[in-house]
Design an enzyme around this catalytic site. Structure first.
Site, PDB file in Angstrom:
ATOM      1  N   SER A 139       0.836  -1.187   0.000  1.00  0.00           N
ATOM      2  CA  SER A 139       0.000   0.000   0.000  1.00  0.00           C
ATOM      3  C   SER A 139       0.880   1.249   0.000  1.00  0.00           C
ATOM      4  O   SER A 139       1.685   1.432  -0.906  1.00  0.00           O
ATOM      5  CB  SER A 139      -0.968  -0.062   1.185  1.00  0.00           C
ATOM      6  N   ASP A 244      -9.521  -6.669  -4.626  1.00  0.00           N
ATOM      7  CA  ASP A 244      -9.115  -5.516  -3.818  1.00  0.00           C
ATOM      8  C   ASP A 244     -10.097  -4.376  -4.045  1.00  0.00           C
ATOM      9  O   ASP A 244     -10.175  -3.837  -5.149  1.00  0.00           O
ATOM     10  CB  ASP A 244      -7.700  -5.085  -4.209  1.00  0.00           C
ATOM     11  N   HIS A 272      -7.129  -6.406  -0.390  1.00  0.00           N
ATOM     12  CA  HIS A 272      -6.024  -5.494  -0.114  1.00  0.00           C
ATOM     13  C   HIS A 272      -4.996  -6.121   0.829  1.00  0.00           C
ATOM     14  O   HIS A 272      -3.806  -5.814   0.751  1.00  0.00           O
ATOM     15  CB  HIS A 272      -6.565  -4.194   0.482  1.00  0.00           C
TER      16      HIS A 272
END
Length: 291
Positions: A139, A244, A272
């Protein structure tokens, strides 16, 4: 219409934070021991701050694990610290300044905060006397990894990133605004991070993060680091969870197109938090790529 807009954002928030509720805990200072199978932790002075990190393994190949928004090495990478090959790799999971145990200072988000994190990360590994490293970035940590690989190409051996984006779209901005107010989060999502940070710090830092990441939307093409992608020279594996809800597939495709020689691995059931939900599969993928 307002209800329809808020519900997907809340669902995305739960998906983002739910993997942490069973793994997150308040970091405890641990005694530094001989590096090997035991996870140790320490702080080191880097660029005017004291950065906290965890370390495990005794392998020649050094790997830095870079956490996501509001994350830390301990909360974001437990399955990797536990299960990646300790004889082949030396693993270092860091807390960026203002996150986890790298406090003080409080976290802030100037326009160059990703570049600052990239420099901190590289300088941390140099302070630990690693001659060259590979990166695992999730991320926000994936964005930091991309910038580090672009700006310090001779220092980065290989890179694995997932859940990262090189620019911000209107859709991304709506997701960010949906998580601004932590009082509207579910208790299961909020409580673990509240235990880590305290409510006031969590609330302020989340608001500041939303403002910090949203500022890129005001730049041409929502640019975060898209201009740096052609400078990445290291072998790069992009992993994307096809379910995701936070980072759409087009972000992974853009990275694949603009990072020379990169590879894309799709996980059909991945979301995610794919490295936590499918840790065994993810760890095998990483070990095969980094060998």
């Amino acid at each position: 219409m307002a209800t329809a807009t808020v519900r997907p954002a809340a669902q995305r928030l739960r998906l983002l934070l739910s993997p942490l509720k069973s793994r997150i805990c308040v970091p405890q200072a641990e005694p530094v021991a001989t590096f090997g199978t035991a996870v140790t932790s320490a702080k080191v002075a880097v660029n005017g701050v004291h950065l906290h990190y965890q370390r495990v393994g005794e392998g020649e190949h050094a790997i830095l694990l870079l956490p996501g928004m509001l994350g830390s090495g301990k909360t974001d990478f437990a399955p990797q610290l536990q299960s990646l090959n300790k004889k082949r790799f030396t693993l270092v999971a860091w807390d960026p300044r203002g996150y986890g145990y790298s406090r003080p200072p409080d976290r802030d988000f100037p326009r160059d905060f990703f570049e600052r994190d990239a420099k901190d990360a590289v300088d941390l590994m140099k302070a630990l006397q690693f001659k060259q490293v590979s990166l695992l970035g999730w991320s926000d940590g994936g964005i930091t990894a991309l910038i580090a690989a672009a700006k310090y190409p001779s220092y980065i051996r290989k890179m694995v990133i997932w859940g990262a984006n090189a620019y911000v779209t209107e859709e991304d901005s709506r997701i960010y605004q949906g998580i601004r107010d932590v009082s509207k989060w579910s208790e299961k999502a909020r409580k673990p991070l509240e235990a880590l940070y305290g409510y006031d710090y969590l609330a302020k830092t989340c608001e500041d993060w939303v403002d910090g990441i949203s500022q890129f939307k005001q730049l041409p093409e929502g640019n975060i680091c898209r201009h740096l992608l052609p400078l990445v020279q290291c072998p790069t594996l992009i992993v994307h969870g096809e379910k995701d809800p936070l980072v759409p597939r087009f972000h992974a495709d853009f990275l694949l197109q603009h990072v020379k020689g990169s590879r894309l691995h799709l996980m059909p059931e991945g979301k995610h938090n794919l490295h936590l939900r499918f840790a065994d599969e993810f760890n095998r993928l990483v070990e095969d790529f980094l060998q």
